[in-house]
Design an enzyme around this catalytic site. Structure first.
Site, PDB file in Angstrom:
ATOM      1  N   HIS A   1     -35.530   7.677 -46.681  1.00 50.61           N
ATOM      2  CA  HIS A   1     -36.391   6.818 -45.865  1.00 50.61           C
ATOM      3  C   HIS A   1     -37.011   5.762 -46.784  1.00 50.61           C
ATOM      4  CE1 HIS A   1     -37.234  10.334 -42.828  1.00 50.61           C
ATOM      5  NE2 HIS A   1     -35.973  10.228 -43.129  1.00 50.61           N
TER       6      HIS A   1
HETATM    7  C1  LIG Z   1     -30.582  14.765 -45.928  1.00 52.11           C
HETATM    8  C2  LIG Z   1     -30.966  13.616 -45.046  1.00 52.11           C
HETATM    9  C3  LIG Z   1     -31.644  13.844 -43.851  1.00 52.11           C
HETATM   10  C4  LIG Z   1     -31.995  12.782 -43.017  1.00 52.11           C
HETATM   11  N1  LIG Z   1     -32.594  13.051 -41.831  1.00 52.11           N
HETATM   12  C5  LIG Z   1     -32.926  12.025 -41.008  1.00 52.11           C
HETATM   13  C6  LIG Z   1     -33.509  12.270 -39.734  1.00 52.11           C
HETATM   14  O1  LIG Z   1     -33.713  13.405 -39.330  1.00 52.11           O
HETATM   15  N2  LIG Z   1     -33.839  11.214 -38.966  1.00 52.11           N
HETATM   16  C7  LIG Z   1     -33.635   9.942 -39.372  1.00 52.11           C
HETATM   17  O2  LIG Z   1     -33.989   9.030 -38.634  1.00 52.11           O
HETATM   18  N3  LIG Z   1     -33.060   9.683 -40.572  1.00 52.11           N
HETATM   19  C8  LIG Z   1     -32.698  10.691 -41.391  1.00 52.11           C
HETATM   20  N4  LIG Z   1     -32.096  10.420 -42.583  1.00 52.11           N
HETATM   21  C9  LIG Z   1     -31.891   9.028 -42.976  1.00 52.11           C
HETATM   22  C10 LIG Z   1     -30.615   8.470 -42.421  1.00 52.11           C
HETATM   23  O3  LIG Z   1     -29.532   9.246 -42.829  1.00 52.11           O
HETATM   24  C11 LIG Z   1     -30.460   7.035 -42.853  1.00 52.11           C
HETATM   25  O4  LIG Z   1     -31.531   6.290 -42.355  1.00 52.11           O
HETATM   26  C12 LIG Z   1     -29.193   6.423 -42.288  1.00 52.11           C
HETATM   27  O5  LIG Z   1     -28.096   7.242 -42.531  1.00 52.11           O
HETATM   28  C13 LIG Z   1     -28.988   5.043 -42.864  1.00 52.11           C
HETATM   29  O6  LIG Z   1     -27.769   4.509 -42.417  1.00 52.11           O
HETATM   30  P1  LIG Z   1     -27.074   3.333 -43.205  1.00 52.11           P
HETATM   31  O7  LIG Z   1     -25.777   3.113 -42.561  1.00 52.11           O
HETATM   32  O8  LIG Z   1     -28.015   2.204 -43.303  1.00 52.11           O
HETATM   33  O9  LIG Z   1     -26.909   3.855 -44.695  1.00 52.11           O
HETATM   34  P2  LIG Z   1     -25.994   5.033 -45.263  1.00 52.11           P
HETATM   35  O10 LIG Z   1     -25.831   6.112 -44.286  1.00 52.11           O
HETATM   36  O11 LIG Z   1     -26.548   5.345 -46.597  1.00 52.11           O
HETATM   37  O12 LIG Z   1     -24.589   4.353 -45.414  1.00 52.11           O
HETATM   38  C14 LIG Z   1     -24.301   3.432 -46.413  1.00 52.11           C
HETATM   39  C15 LIG Z   1     -22.870   3.609 -46.836  1.00 52.11           C
HETATM   40  O13 LIG Z   1     -22.528   2.571 -47.713  1.00 52.11           O
HETATM   41  C16 LIG Z   1     -21.813   3.081 -48.793  1.00 52.11           C
HETATM   42  N5  LIG Z   1     -22.047   2.209 -49.946  1.00 52.11           N
HETATM   43  C17 LIG Z   1     -23.205   2.025 -50.613  1.00 52.11           C
HETATM   44  N6  LIG Z   1     -23.022   1.169 -51.627  1.00 52.11           N
HETATM   45  C18 LIG Z   1     -21.737   0.797 -51.590  1.00 52.11           C
HETATM   46  C19 LIG Z   1     -20.953  -0.081 -52.388  1.00 52.11           C
HETATM   47  N7  LIG Z   1     -21.474  -0.727 -53.424  1.00 52.11           N
HETATM   48  N8  LIG Z   1     -19.644  -0.232 -52.059  1.00 52.11           N
HETATM   49  C20 LIG Z   1     -19.089   0.428 -51.012  1.00 52.11           C
HETATM   50  N9  LIG Z   1     -19.787   1.271 -50.245  1.00 52.11           N
HETATM   51  C21 LIG Z   1     -21.095   1.448 -50.521  1.00 52.11           C
HETATM   52  C22 LIG Z   1     -22.378   4.461 -48.990  1.00 52.11           C
HETATM   53  O14 LIG Z   1     -21.459   5.300 -49.676  1.00 52.11           O
HETATM   54  C23 LIG Z   1     -22.633   4.904 -47.573  1.00 52.11           C
HETATM   55  O15 LIG Z   1     -21.527   5.567 -47.015  1.00 52.11           O
HETATM   56  C24 LIG Z   1     -31.705  11.473 -43.408  1.00 52.11           C
HETATM   57  C25 LIG Z   1     -31.023  11.238 -44.602  1.00 52.11           C
HETATM   58  C26 LIG Z   1     -30.647  12.285 -45.428  1.00 52.11           C
HETATM   59  C27 LIG Z   1     -29.921  11.989 -46.690  1.00 52.11           C
END
Ligand SMILES: Cc1cc2nc3c(=O)[nH]c(=O)nc-3n(C[C@H](O)[C@H](O)[C@H](O)COP(=O)(O)OP(=O)(O)OC[C@H]3O[C@@H](n4cnc5c(N)ncnc54)[C@H](O)[C@@H]3O)c2cc1C
Ligand code: SF4
Lengths: 259, 586
Positions: free
Chosen positions: B507
């Site tokens: 977060h």
């Molecule tokens: C254990 C855990 C529990 C959680 N529980 C909750 C919850 O209950 N409720 C809630 O609202 N949120 C929760 N979250 C937070 C939530 O998972 C994130 O807010 C959400 O997944 C963010 O989505 P995103 O697509 O922005 O980023 P991410 O899911 O981080 O996706 C980003 C992706 O980009 C890839 N990436 C990064 N850099 C590069 C690069 N340079 N080149 C290529 N690929 C790259 C990464 O490998 C990843 O797959 C939790 C997170 C974790 C880790």
């Protein structure tokens, strides 16, 4: 420790009850606590002299299955391993709840972990310089395996210095005193804070007590049984609404995973 | 030798919720999308039989591989930052197909109307003088009402199970797509106590869903079986709404999506104020590629988003000394050693089935949110939710004992076993506001495996950050007393409680923030970069603050909004989607 005894001719003929609660008293027997690490069978600590029972299934000649996976993969000196056995048993001792760290297989669990990628920090960021606090093991330029060696040997040296005896032969109270000082960060260890080492020792001990038995710890799921933790259960949907505690049988990944 | 590939309509960095939503929406419209994901390929089959606490919850197998890249951390501008070296210290986010969304808990909250207009509403209610010097409050350039339909869209895609918040009437255009999860003894105990104290508890909305559901894109999510290996694990039953089961499946089904795994984005390539594509490294072969595209979408989570902007020299880096520039500013987080601390209640006579549960099984209340509190009487701004959840306690990571019991040895063993199932925790999640010297830039010393500088985080706790948590702990304690707990542990928050390597969490927001003014924000409310029309930076990086609950529904809503913008952009042949407002704010 019990597993050391399988190397120990003096103990091979003893038949004991694996569930015995008093086993912890024996854990001082640690073979070869003295320099050289020779297999000095029968070198018991003062505490264990009166009670020389051992208690693994492995070493009893009682027809029970041998644990072939219980030989050392990482530790080269039996003396280091003997200190480890004592230390983990002090952290998680046998008591009325059930077995302690040794009976649960924790020393061999840690040995296996240190022999693998975790022990050499394969997954970690390792670029130098290693500056700043060494409060956490991962901030050290030593890998986890080296931290264990330095930490355990420093415990032994501390025991020599304070009590004129090695850690394995020190009394339980003396061992606890040394470990408390490690936990409180009062001892100098090369390359790592004593607290950083102690925290790693503590966390790996709990891992070994409660991991899935596939890793060599939590032997026979006895850690889970003590804690009434069921393990790998596919579904709790049928009971999750209950307002009474529901006791369940333990399931390991060996039984859970599709084969 | 860098090889330039054939151009596509869009290249998307990241396959998490943010990147997945963009990919699904674009490919449904017929646009050709290439996804770049640094992590390995994974699918549901990888999660079958994975109920292994050591591998996943302790060794953090699904988390970022820090041997390739990590963050460096320091408190103040004059200190030398050092790297977070191990997932033992802090495992922050995911890697591999689906990102963190695969191993999230699935607690789904909508943020409050006030969050999106934090500066305006605070000044309206209390006047400018209530805002401490060095605190940076900013409006997002979009209101809750404008975002509502995108929240609804995210909840329907994910099949969210829930019931409305009694303190927020009229804020939903529709019900949750599925009813709340089952009720447990812990949930009943909390609910009863909260009602007795005059509060308004309701069930945490959950992405572990209560019954099998098919979403508007035709993807089916199964009903959760409460298996208790949820957070930090992938779901072996296809019962957790994650990007793999939903948006990535939709993108693949269109035939227009190609996801390239083991593809590490290292630069946004740009020319004459236009993004050209993404330069990436195939980490299996070491080859470098440029993937050109009409639009470039960066959705690699807060840290990658900020770092790629800085490495690619797009936008003006934030300068904490004079407050100018934007890239790297407004770093906020729910910090593990502050926001995420819990008040724990121990019950001598009562045992709960703590080993059973799901990631988002719980009950929450909004009686202390920013809109319910009178801040003239308090020593902090914003507010918090209070809740309890039952995720399924696993034995290595749950060894809690009443205060005063040592953390190892005889008494520890005895008490940690005795209380294993005799506990209820109350957790607050509070709003975190931005401070001038909490920011991100590039580290001068440490590099990643490609030789590029790591992202450096500079951050300190302020009195307000500690005060709100102390206040919340007291409310948690009162709740536990009402529940009849025999011993209550209240975490000690002292002046020494400080931001450190354990603090940041998944977060974390900021770095490429949203607003209505290019002077103080990097993107507009379509997540479109002000200075580069065909570049969209999507995710929590756009948050100017961290609201008082979990962030992903807001990430999802903003991603749907961004995808709508991308489609408009492609249909209309380009241009800024939002008129720049010239009146400087804040
Ligand atoms: C254990 C855990 C529990 C959680 N529980 C909750 C919850 O209950 N409720 C809630 O609202 N949120 C929760 N979250 C937070 C939530 O998972 C994130 O807010 C959400 O997944 C963010 O989505 P995103 O697509 O922005 O980023 P991410 O899911 O981080 O996706 C980003 C992706 O980009 C890839 N990436 C990064 N850099 C590069 C690069 N340079 N080149 C290529 N690929 C790259 C990464 O490998 C990843 O797959 C939790 C997170 C974790 C880790
Ligand atoms: S608790 Fe439910 S959603 Fe979570 S992993 Fe288990 S079945 Fe899947």
């Amino acid at each position: 420790m019990a597993d050391n005894n399988s190397n120990n001719p003096k103990n091979t003929n003893e038949v004991t009850d694996p569930g015995r609660r008093s086993f912890v008293k024996n854990t001082g027997i640690a073979v070869g606590g003295v320099a050289g690490g020779a297999l000095l069978g029968g070198l018991f600590s003062s505490r264990s002299k009166n009670d020389s029972n051992s208690n693994t299934a492995a070493d009893k000649g009682s027809g029970k299955e041998k644990r072939y996976e219980e030989a050392r993969m990482y530790f080269t000196r039996i003396a280091d391993f003997a200190i480890l056995e004592q230390a983990v048993e002090r952290i998680f001792p046998e008591d009325d709840n059930g077995p302690g760290a040794i009976e649960l297989g924790v020393p061999y669990y840690i040995d296996k972990q240190l022999a693998g990628p975790y022990g050499s920090n394969v997954g970690d960021y390792r670029q130098g310089p290693f500056i700043g606090s060494k409060a956490a093991a991962s901030d050290s330029s030593l890998d986890r395996g080296q931290i264990f060696i330095n930490g355990l040997r420093t415990m032994d040296a501390e025991s020599q210095k304070r009590f004129d005896t090695n850690f394995v032969k020190a009394t339980e109270d003396q061992q606890l005193e040394i470990m408390t000082d490690f936990a409180d960060d009062k001892v100098e260890v090369k390359g790592i804070s004593s607290k950083g080492f102690f925290n790693l020792l503590r966390s790996t001990t709990l891992e070994g007590a409660y991991c899935d038995p596939l890793y060599g710890g939590n032997r026979d799921m006895k850690g889970w049984k003590m804690k009434e933790y069921p393990g790998a259960i596919a579904s709790y949907a049928h009971m999750i609404e209950e307002d009474q505690f529901v006791k369940m049988d333990q399931v390991s990944l060996t039984d859970y995973q599709p084969k | 030798m860098v090889k330039t590939l054939d151009k596509v309509d869009a290249v998307v960095v990241g396959s998490g919720w943010a990147g997945g939503i963009a990919a699904a929406e674009l490919t449904k419209k017929g646009y050709k999308v290439v996804g770049l994901e640094r992590g390995k390929a994974q699918k549901r089959e990888d999660f079958v039989g994975a109920k292994d606490e050591l591998r996943y919850d302790v060794r953090k197998l699904m988390f970022q591989e820090l041997n390739k890249e990590t963050l460096t951390i320091r408190n103040t501008l004059d200190e030398t930052a050092t790297p977070n070296r191990s997932n033992d210290t802090n495992a922050i986010n995911g890697t591999a197909t689906g990102g963190s969304g695969v191993h999230w808990n699935g607690m789904v909250y909508r943020w409050l109307p006030t969050d999106f207009e934090m500066h305006t509403k605070t000044v309206e209610k209390y006047g400018e003088k209530i805002i401490p010097k060095d605190m940076q409050l900013q409006d997002w350039g979009i209101t809750y009402d404008e975002l509502e339909k995108y929240y609804d869209q995210f909840e329907k895609t994910a099949g969210i199970s829930g019931e409305p918040d009694p303190l927020r009437p009229g804020q939903r255009s529709d019900d949750y797509p599925t009813p709340p999860m089952k009720e447990t003894d812990i949930i009943r105990t909390f609910t009863k106590a909260a009602k007795e104290l005059g509060y308004h508890p309701y069930r945490i909305a959950s992405a572990n869903i209560s019954e099998t559901y098919t979403n508007p894109d035709g993807e089916t999510i199964n009903g959760c079986v409460y298996c208790a290996f949820c957070e930090a694990f992938g779901c072996d039953f296809g019962a957790k709404a994650d990007p793999i089961a939903t948006v990535l499946a939709t993108a693949h089904k269109s035939g227009n999506y190609e996801l390239r795994n083991n593809s590490y984005a290292v630069r946004i390539i740009h020319e004459n104020g236009k993004a050209v594509g993404i330069k990436y490294v195939d980490t299996e072969t070491g080859e470098e590629f440029i993937q050109p595209a009409d639009i470039v979408v960066v959705a690699g989570f807060t840290f990658t988003n900020t770092r790629l902007m800085l490495l690619s020299e797009i936008g003006k880096p934030y300068n904490p000394k004079d407050g100018t520039g934007v890239i790297g500013s407004h770093l906020t987080a729910h910090q593990r050693n502050l926001t995420h601390t819990r008040v724990r209640g121990f019950f001598d006579e009562k045992k709960f089935n703590r080993y059973a549960g799901t990631g988002a099984l719980g009950v929450t209340m909004d009686d202390f949110n920013v809109e319910q509190l009178d801040h003239t009487k308090l020593d902090f701004l914003h507010g918090f939710c209070l809740r309890t959840s039952q995720r399924g306690d696993r034995p290595i990571t749950n060894n809690h004992v009443p205060a005063g019991v040592p953390s190892w040895g005889k008494e520890f063993k005895d008490k940690s076993i005795f209380y294993a199932n005799r506990r209820i925790d109350v957790q607050q999640q509070n709003g975190a506001l931005a401070w001038r010297e909490n920011y991100m830039d590039l580290d001068p010393t440490y590099t990643d495996i490609f030789g590029d500088p790591l992202l450096r985080v500079t951050s300190k706790f302020h009195d307000q950050d500690r005060n709100i948590v102390r206040y919340a702990h007291q409310r948690g304690k009162e709740l536990l007393e009402q529940m009849g707990a025999d011993h209550i542990n209240i975490p000690e928050i002292t002046e020494e409680t400080e931001f450190d390597k354990t603090s940041l969490s998944d977060h974390t927001g900021g770095g490429v923030v949203m607003g209505d003014n290019p002077e103080t924000s990097a993107v507009n409310n379509y997540s479109q970069v002000w200075d580069m029309d065909n570049l969209f930076v999507v995710g929590a990086s756009s948050f100017p603050l961290m609201g008082s609950s979990n962030p992903t529904a807001t990430v999802g809503a903003l991603a749907y909004r961004a995808a709508e913008g991308m489609i408009k952009f492609l249909e209309n042949g380009g241009g800024q989607l939002v008129k720049k407002e010239e009146t400087a704010k804040v």
